[in-house]
Structures are given as structure tokens and as C-alpha cells.
Design a protein around this motif. Structure first.
Motif, PDB file in Angstrom:
ATOM      1  N   MET A   1       0.825  -1.200   0.000  1.00 54.60           N
ATOM      2  CA  MET A   1       0.000   0.000   0.000  1.00 54.60           C
ATOM      3  C   MET A   1       0.868   1.263   0.000  1.00 54.60           C
ATOM      4  O   MET A   1       0.519   2.267  -0.636  1.00 54.60           O
ATOM      5  CB  MET A   1      -0.938   0.001   1.207  1.00 54.60           C
ATOM      6  CG  MET A   1      -1.878   1.217   1.245  1.00 54.60           C
ATOM      7  SD  MET A   1      -2.870   1.411  -0.270  1.00 54.60           S
ATOM      8  CE  MET A   1      -4.019   0.039  -0.064  1.00 54.60           C
ATOM      9  N   GLN A   2       2.003   1.219   0.700  1.00 52.44           N
ATOM     10  CA  GLN A   2       2.918   2.360   0.655  1.00 52.44           C
ATOM     11  C   GLN A   2       3.398   2.612  -0.774  1.00 52.44           C
ATOM     12  O   GLN A   2       3.443   3.754  -1.241  1.00 52.44           O
ATOM     13  CB  GLN A   2       4.119   2.103   1.574  1.00 52.44           C
ATOM     14  CG  GLN A   2       3.784   2.094   3.058  1.00 52.44           C
ATOM     15  CD  GLN A   2       4.987   1.699   3.895  1.00 52.44           C
ATOM     16  OE1 GLN A   2       6.122   2.023   3.565  1.00 52.44           O
ATOM     17  NE2 GLN A   2       4.737   0.976   4.980  1.00 52.44           N
ATOM     18  N   ARG A   3       3.763   1.530  -1.471  1.00 48.37           N
ATOM     19  CA  ARG A   3       4.202   1.687  -2.860  1.00 48.37           C
ATOM     20  C   ARG A   3       3.077   2.219  -3.739  1.00 48.37           C
ATOM     21  O   ARG A   3       3.297   3.044  -4.627  1.00 48.37           O
ATOM     22  CB  ARG A   3       4.698   0.345  -3.406  1.00 48.37           C
ATOM     23  CG  ARG A   3       6.073  -0.050  -2.907  1.00 48.37           C
ATOM     24  CD  ARG A   3       6.652  -1.185  -3.722  1.00 48.37           C
ATOM     25  NE  ARG A   3       5.907  -2.422  -3.515  1.00 48.37           N
ATOM     26  CZ  ARG A   3       6.178  -3.299  -2.559  1.00 48.37           C
ATOM     27  NH1 ARG A   3       7.185  -3.089  -1.727  1.00 48.37           N
ATOM     28  NH2 ARG A   3       5.462  -4.394  -2.438  1.00 48.37           N
ATOM     29  N   GLU A   4       1.854   1.751  -3.476  1.00 50.59           N
ATOM     30  CA  GLU A   4       0.712   2.244  -4.255  1.00 50.59           C
ATOM     31  C   GLU A   4       0.499   3.733  -4.031  1.00 50.59           C
ATOM     32  O   GLU A   4       0.208   4.485  -4.968  1.00 50.59           O
ATOM     33  CB  GLU A   4      -0.545   1.464  -3.865  1.00 50.59           C
ATOM     34  CG  GLU A   4      -1.754   1.752  -4.746  1.00 50.59           C
ATOM     35  CD  GLU A   4      -1.589   1.240  -6.166  1.00 50.59           C
ATOM     36  OE1 GLU A   4      -2.343   1.724  -7.032  1.00 50.59           O
ATOM     37  OE2 GLU A   4      -0.725   0.388  -6.416  1.00 50.59           O
ATOM     38  N   ARG A   5       0.666   4.190  -2.778  1.00 51.41           N
ATOM     39  CA  ARG A   5       0.541   5.625  -2.488  1.00 51.41           C
ATOM     40  C   ARG A   5       1.584   6.442  -3.261  1.00 51.41           C
ATOM     41  O   ARG A   5       1.289   7.535  -3.746  1.00 51.41           O
ATOM     42  CB  ARG A   5       0.709   5.882  -0.982  1.00 51.41           C
ATOM     43  CG  ARG A   5      -0.414   5.303  -0.113  1.00 51.41           C
ATOM     44  CD  ARG A   5      -1.711   6.031  -0.341  1.00 51.41           C
ATOM     45  NE  ARG A   5      -2.797   5.505   0.474  1.00 51.41           N
ATOM     46  CZ  ARG A   5      -3.362   6.157   1.481  1.00 51.41           C
ATOM     47  NH1 ARG A   5      -2.933   7.371   1.798  1.00 51.41           N
ATOM     48  NH2 ARG A   5      -4.349   5.616   2.153  1.00 51.41           N
ATOM     49  N   MET A   6       2.780   5.910  -3.371  1.00 53.71           N
ATOM     50  CA  MET A   6       3.804   6.606  -4.146  1.00 53.71           C
ATOM     51  C   MET A   6       3.466   6.588  -5.634  1.00 53.71           C
ATOM     52  O   MET A   6       3.724   7.562  -6.349  1.00 53.71           O
ATOM     53  CB  MET A   6       5.184   5.971  -3.900  1.00 53.71           C
ATOM     54  CG  MET A   6       5.735   6.160  -2.494  1.00 53.71           C
ATOM     55  SD  MET A   6       5.853   7.912  -1.984  1.00 53.71           S
ATOM     56  CE  MET A   6       7.081   8.530  -3.159  1.00 53.71           C
ATOM     57  N   GLN A   7       2.866   5.502  -6.097  1.00 50.95           N
ATOM     58  CA  GLN A   7       2.453   5.436  -7.498  1.00 50.95           C
ATOM     59  C   GLN A   7       1.428   6.518  -7.807  1.00 50.95           C
ATOM     60  O   GLN A   7       1.428   7.078  -8.906  1.00 50.95           O
ATOM     61  CB  GLN A   7       1.856   4.062  -7.819  1.00 50.95           C
ATOM     62  CG  GLN A   7       2.866   2.939  -7.926  1.00 50.95           C
ATOM     63  CD  GLN A   7       3.757   3.063  -9.140  1.00 50.95           C
ATOM     64  OE1 GLN A   7       3.363   3.640 -10.144  1.00 50.95           O
ATOM     65  NE2 GLN A   7       4.964   2.534  -9.045  1.00 50.95           N
ATOM     66  N   TRP A   8       0.557   6.838  -6.861  1.00 47.18           N
ATOM     67  CA  TRP A   8      -0.413   7.927  -7.071  1.00 47.18           C
ATOM     68  C   TRP A   8       0.326   9.228  -7.380  1.00 47.18           C
ATOM     69  O   TRP A   8      -0.059   9.967  -8.291  1.00 47.18           O
ATOM     70  CB  TRP A   8      -1.274   8.121  -5.827  1.00 47.18           C
ATOM     71  CG  TRP A   8      -2.136   6.961  -5.462  1.00 47.18           C
ATOM     72  CD1 TRP A   8      -2.351   5.820  -6.190  1.00 47.18           C
ATOM     73  CD2 TRP A   8      -2.899   6.814  -4.260  1.00 47.18           C
ATOM     74  NE1 TRP A   8      -3.191   4.985  -5.512  1.00 47.18           N
ATOM     75  CE2 TRP A   8      -3.561   5.567  -4.327  1.00 47.18           C
ATOM     76  CE3 TRP A   8      -3.097   7.607  -3.142  1.00 47.18           C
ATOM     77  CZ2 TRP A   8      -4.397   5.109  -3.315  1.00 47.18           C
ATOM     78  CZ3 TRP A   8      -3.925   7.153  -2.132  1.00 47.18           C
ATOM     79  CH2 TRP A   8      -4.573   5.920  -2.224  1.00 47.18           C
ATOM     80  N   LEU A   9       1.372   9.482  -6.610  1.00 47.58           N
ATOM     81  CA  LEU A   9       2.151  10.713  -6.823  1.00 47.58           C
ATOM     82  C   LEU A   9       2.906  10.659  -8.149  1.00 47.58           C
ATOM     83  O   LEU A   9       2.985  11.656  -8.871  1.00 47.58           O
ATOM     84  CB  LEU A   9       3.120  10.919  -5.663  1.00 47.58           C
ATOM     85  CG  LEU A   9       2.493  11.170  -4.284  1.00 47.58           C
ATOM     86  CD1 LEU A   9       3.566  11.231  -3.209  1.00 47.58           C
ATOM     87  CD2 LEU A   9       1.676  12.455  -4.282  1.00 47.58           C
ATOM     88  N   PHE A  10       3.481   9.489  -8.469  1.00 47.20           N
ATOM     89  CA  PHE A  10       4.212   9.365  -9.731  1.00 47.20           C
ATOM     90  C   PHE A  10       3.307   9.711 -10.911  1.00 47.20           C
ATOM     91  O   PHE A  10       3.713  10.448 -11.818  1.00 47.20           O
ATOM     92  CB  PHE A  10       4.746   7.940  -9.911  1.00 47.20           C
ATOM     93  CG  PHE A  10       5.801   7.535  -8.913  1.00 47.20           C
ATOM     94  CD1 PHE A  10       6.375   8.459  -8.058  1.00 47.20           C
ATOM     95  CD2 PHE A  10       6.208   6.213  -8.829  1.00 47.20           C
ATOM     96  CE1 PHE A  10       7.341   8.090  -7.138  1.00 47.20           C
ATOM     97  CE2 PHE A  10       7.176   5.827  -7.923  1.00 47.20           C
ATOM     98  CZ  PHE A  10       7.733   6.764  -7.071  1.00 47.20           C
ATOM     99  N   ARG A  11       2.081   9.182 -10.916  1.00 45.98           N
ATOM    100  CA  ARG A  11       1.172   9.428 -12.041  1.00 45.98           C
ATOM    101  C   ARG A  11       0.751  10.902 -12.100  1.00 45.98           C
ATOM    102  O   ARG A  11       0.541  11.452 -13.178  1.00 45.98           O
ATOM    103  CB  ARG A  11      -0.041   8.519 -11.935  1.00 45.98           C
ATOM    104  CG  ARG A  11       0.311   7.060 -12.142  1.00 45.98           C
ATOM    105  CD  ARG A  11      -0.932   6.169 -12.221  1.00 45.98           C
ATOM    106  NE  ARG A  11      -0.505   4.800 -12.420  1.00 45.98           N
ATOM    107  CZ  ARG A  11      -0.227   3.947 -11.448  1.00 45.98           C
ATOM    108  NH1 ARG A  11      -0.355   4.337 -10.197  1.00 45.98           N
ATOM    109  NH2 ARG A  11       0.172   2.712 -11.704  1.00 45.98           N
ATOM    110  N   PHE A  12       0.626  11.511 -10.949  1.00 50.59           N
ATOM    111  CA  PHE A  12       0.289  12.929 -10.884  1.00 50.59           C
ATOM    112  C   PHE A  12       1.384  13.763 -11.551  1.00 50.59           C
ATOM    113  O   PHE A  12       1.110  14.623 -12.403  1.00 50.59           O
ATOM    114  CB  PHE A  12       0.115  13.315  -9.411  1.00 50.59           C
ATOM    115  CG  PHE A  12       0.025  14.791  -9.133  1.00 50.59           C
ATOM    116  CD1 PHE A  12      -0.907  15.584  -9.781  1.00 50.59           C
ATOM    117  CD2 PHE A  12       0.880  15.385  -8.211  1.00 50.59           C
ATOM    118  CE1 PHE A  12      -0.998  16.946  -9.511  1.00 50.59           C
ATOM    119  CE2 PHE A  12       0.799  16.739  -7.933  1.00 50.59           C
ATOM    120  CZ  PHE A  12      -0.138  17.516  -8.591  1.00 50.59           C
TER     121      PHE A  12
END
Length: 446
Positions: free
Chosen positions: A119-130
Motif C-alpha cells: 500500500m505504501q508503494r501504491e501511495r507513491m504510485q499515485w504521486l508518480f502518475r500525478f
């Protein structure tokens, strides 16, 4: 008095001075931003709230002040303190800010589990896509997250624990998406599709406890000609089979509480391969609608575990492969169909798109399979291609060929409906005679 010097920005772009929260508002309201990924307004609000935790802990910085070090500080610091099972937090500790919530938890529930590494990695993926969206739109001239892609931010112990947890989750969900899995050989595929179910188009030859259902015919087809994971295919709704720009597609999504995907990029449109149409998949789905069903495989039950609708289908797929003599060492599993599809897409020439553009063909292939481009292949050019036209993806899918594959008989829809009714009639209690609509799962998550 000397005028203060203007603050130095780490990177440029039209929005270098714009605050993170302002840019996020634009991302969440732009049709090609967050709404393109999440169609549900509720999910969009939740995603925005999750991304706003970044400025809560790091400050509402101008975009030009956000660099890789700031993102790493967030990843390796505050993000590792977020509580897990957020939907089940005691009311007494829920506060307006995450900082206060964490403090309240430490005081009253010091043993509360933390957010998982996945889930931590998924949260970072949200920022990456942004940030990728900001660069693609020309609002930033460089992606501050580019250097973090591929970094885990985890210790060796954390990594080993995460791998164990991920392997257990994949096993429960019937998804084997890790190393060691490979495609079926041509001989394997001949064995699978030479079975009477595919030669006859029905399973009337099977009696008693071993009698089969439509999912045992269609799941291997959806894996081989659509690249779907077992859980993705098992949880399809009839409404997920729809036309987009005149092309029949499978809409792989988690729009209802009883569905889930491996990750965000798994949400995708997969054009129907002509082999699926020729085998009668559209006619089968239309008949189920007439019969009053809502899911593509009404006979599958939802379980209160991550496997959801894929528990029974996973068991039967494994039994089928074992009966055909394939070793149960993890090298050949249902997920192998997905490898076959990916490999077949690689072999389709870019010219089928109407023009020889290997970059677009590669991006379209990744989109069909629900994968992100590897970090080394991401640039402004590929970002602008992140969503190919449906017609282009359809042309690529239609180009998939399997030499020597036995001819699959058109599916006997009447038998399929009979088999579904029979399976529903053999269920027990409140489930008897009814298709599951995720009751077991939704009861669990309330």
C-alpha cells in the motif's frame, strides 16, 4: 533596504510556482487526469484525500520546490507511519488530520498495524502518475519522481516480508504474477484445447460431481486471447462487456465492492479478440442478460477472502492442468495464458496499426496487458501515448495468432444456461438458486 531575492526553484515549467494542492485540484478535475483512471466520484474524493497527506507532512510546496529528495523523505518517513486497516480505525482516534490520528493511535492502540509495504508503494504510485500528468500537459518541464521509479525504499527485511505477504495474497487470489511462471508450450496448448469441452463446445459428456460450467470453457479463452488474470476474468460483470468507439471490449475495473485489481494500471480496456467473438462470447453474454443474470459467470460464488470469485475457478483450473499431466511445480499455471498473450502481442508487427510506429505498438501492448512501461522507456513521447486509441489496440489484439492451436467449437449457449441453473440449484442456504453479488465480501468490509 535591499529587496529580498526571489526564491530559487529546483525545476521550471509554467506551474513551477503553483502549490501542490492547487495542481492536485486541477489533476482531479481534468477529464484526462484522475477521472480518466477512476470513474467513481467517491473513489476520486478518497484518492485526493490520500494524496493530500503529502502536503500535510511535507508542506504545501510550490511544484518547483519538489524534487526526488523531498519525495524520498516522504516515502521513507511519514508514509511508513501511516496506520493500516484505515476503514476500521476506532472512532475515538479518528481526527481531522493524519498527524493527530497517528498520535492518538500511539497513545491508545500502540500495537495497531501499520500500512503494508504494498500500500505504501501504491501511495507513491499515485504521486508518480500525478507528476507524469503534469509533465505531459507541459505544466512541469521535468518529473521529480522519475529517479524514484524502481526504488523500493525498503530494508532487506522489509523486502523479504513483503514478498512473503505478496506471494500469500497471490495464492489466495489465484494470481501467479511472479518469476518462475512461463507461457504454455504449443504442445501444452494443444492438450488444453483438444479436451472435449472445447471440441464439442459444451460439457454434457461430464456427469456427477465432476460436471463443469461455462467458466471452465471461457476462462482459458479469456486468458489466452485477452491476457486476463484469473481473478480479473472470474469477477467480470455483463456490463463490463461493452462497446467503446464501436469496438467490443472487456472493461477490467473494480467499480463494485466485490471486485479488486492487482494495482491501478490493471484497470484497462481489452478489445475482444476475433476468436472470442467466433466462439460465441457476445451471444453468451446477451443470453445471460435475457435470463436475468448480472455477472459473466453467475455460477461462481464470492468468498470472504482476497480470491473473491476466483477460489473455485482457480481450483478447477489447477485440477484440469494436473489431469493433463502438467507438473504442479508452479511453472505452468493459469497465469501462463497471460504470458502466451503477451508474447503473441510482441510478435504482432506495428504495421497492423496502419503505420509502422513501434513505440505506439509497444505502449498499446503494455496498456492491453495492464502494465506500466519500464522506467527506462518512459519519456515525454511515451507519456503522450499512454492511452492508445481503442481501434489501435483492437488491431493489435486481432493480430494475435497461435500456430497449431486446435479449432474451438462455438459455445453451446443452451447448455451453458442449463449448467448455470444446475450449479445455482446445488448451492446451500440463502445462496441456493441465486447468483452471488459479492455478499460475502461486502459483509466482510463493512
Amino acid at each position: 533596504a535591499k529587496a529580498p531575492e526571489p526564491h530559487a526553484l529546483a525545476r521550471g515549467g509554467k506551474w513551477a510556482d503553483k502549490r501542490f494542492s492547487e495542481a492536485l485540484d486541477a489533476y482531479c478535475s481534468s477529464p484526462d487526469g484522475l477521472p480518466k483512471t477512476l470513474s467513481s466520484a467517491t473513489e476520486q474524493r478518497q484518492r485526493r484525500a490520500g494524496m493530500m497527506l503529502f502536503p500535510e507532512f511535507m508542506g504545501d510546496l510550490p511544484l518547483g520546490k519538489i524534487d526526488g529528495d523531498v519525495l524520498r523523505a516522504y516515502r521513507d518517513g511519514p508514509l511508513k507511519t501511516f496506520p493500516g486497516n484505515a476503514n476500521h480505525l476506532p472512532k475515538a482516534v479518528k481526527c481531522a488530520s493524519m498527524k493527530d490520528t497517528i498520535d492518538a493511535l500511539k497513545a491508545t492502540h500502540p500495537d495497531w498495524p501499520l500500512m503494508s509495504a504494498d500500500m505504501q508503494r501504491e501511495r507513491m504510485q499515485w504521486l508518480f502518475r500525478f507528476f507524469q500528468w503534469l509533465v505531459a500537459r507541459g505544466y512541469m518541464d521535468a518529473d521529480p519522481s522519475a529517479g524514484l521509479v524502481g526504488e523500493s525504499g525498503m530494508t532487506k527485511a522489509d523486502t523479504k516480508a513483503a514478498r512473503r505477504d505478496a506471494a500469500a495474497a497471490r495464492k489466495a487470489a489465484g494470481d501467479d504474477d511472479d518469476e518462475g511462471r512461463g507461457p504454455f508450450s504449443d504442445e501444452d496448448l494443444k492438450k488444453i484445447f483438444s479436451q472435449p469441452l472445447f471440441v464439442n463446445g459444451h460439457g454434457r459428456h461430464v456427469k456427477g460431481a465432476e460436471r463443469c460450467g461455462p467458466y471452465e470453457f471461457w476462462l482459458p479463452m479469456l486468458g489466452l486471447f485477452g491476457g486476463l488474470r484469473l481473478k480479473e476474468a472470474s469477477q467480470l460483470y455483463l456490463s463490463d462487456v461493452r462497446q467503446v468507439d464501436g469496438v467490443w471490449c472487456l472493461d477490467v475495473n473494480e467499480a463494485t465492492a466485490d471486485k479488486s485489481l492487482k494495482n491501478e494500471q490493471s484497470a484497462r480496456l481489452v478489445p475482444l479478440h476475433p476468436a472470442l467473438v467466433a466462439a460465441g462470447f457476445l451471444g453468451y453474454c446477451e443470453r445471460l442478460k435475457i435470463e436475468g443474470f448480472q455477472r459473466v459467470f453467475p455460477e461462481l460464488s464470492c468468498v470472504a477472502a482476497d480470491a473473491r470469485y476466483a477460489k473455485e475457478s482457480g481450483r478447477r483450473m489447477s485440477m484440469m492442468l494436473e489431469k493433463l499431466g502438467m507438473p504442479r511445480d508452479g511453472s505452468r499455471v493459469f497465469h501462463s495464458f497471460r504470458h502466451n498473450m503477451n508474447n503473441a502481442l510482441v510478435r504482432v508487427p506495428a504495421s497492423v496499426l496502419g503505420f509502422a510506429d513501434p513505440t505506439l505498438a509497444r505502449v498499446a501492448r503494455y496498456s492491453i496487458m495492464g502494465h506500466d512501461l519500464p522506467p527506462g522507456e518512459r519519456d515525454v513521447n511515451t507519456v503522450s501515448y499512454l492511452r492508445g486509441k481503442t481501434s489501435e489496440m483492437a488491431a493489435l489484439v486481432a493480430g494475435v495468432r497461435y500456430e497449431g492451436l486446435p479449432v474451438v467449437k462455438r459455445f453451446d449457449i443452451d447448455w451453458g444456461v442449463e449448467a448455470i441453473r444446475d450449479a445455482l440449484g446445488r448451492k446451500h442456504g440463502s445462496r441456493k438458486g441465486r447468483e452471488d453479488m459479492g455478499e460475502a465480501w461486502t459483509r466482510r468490509v463493512r
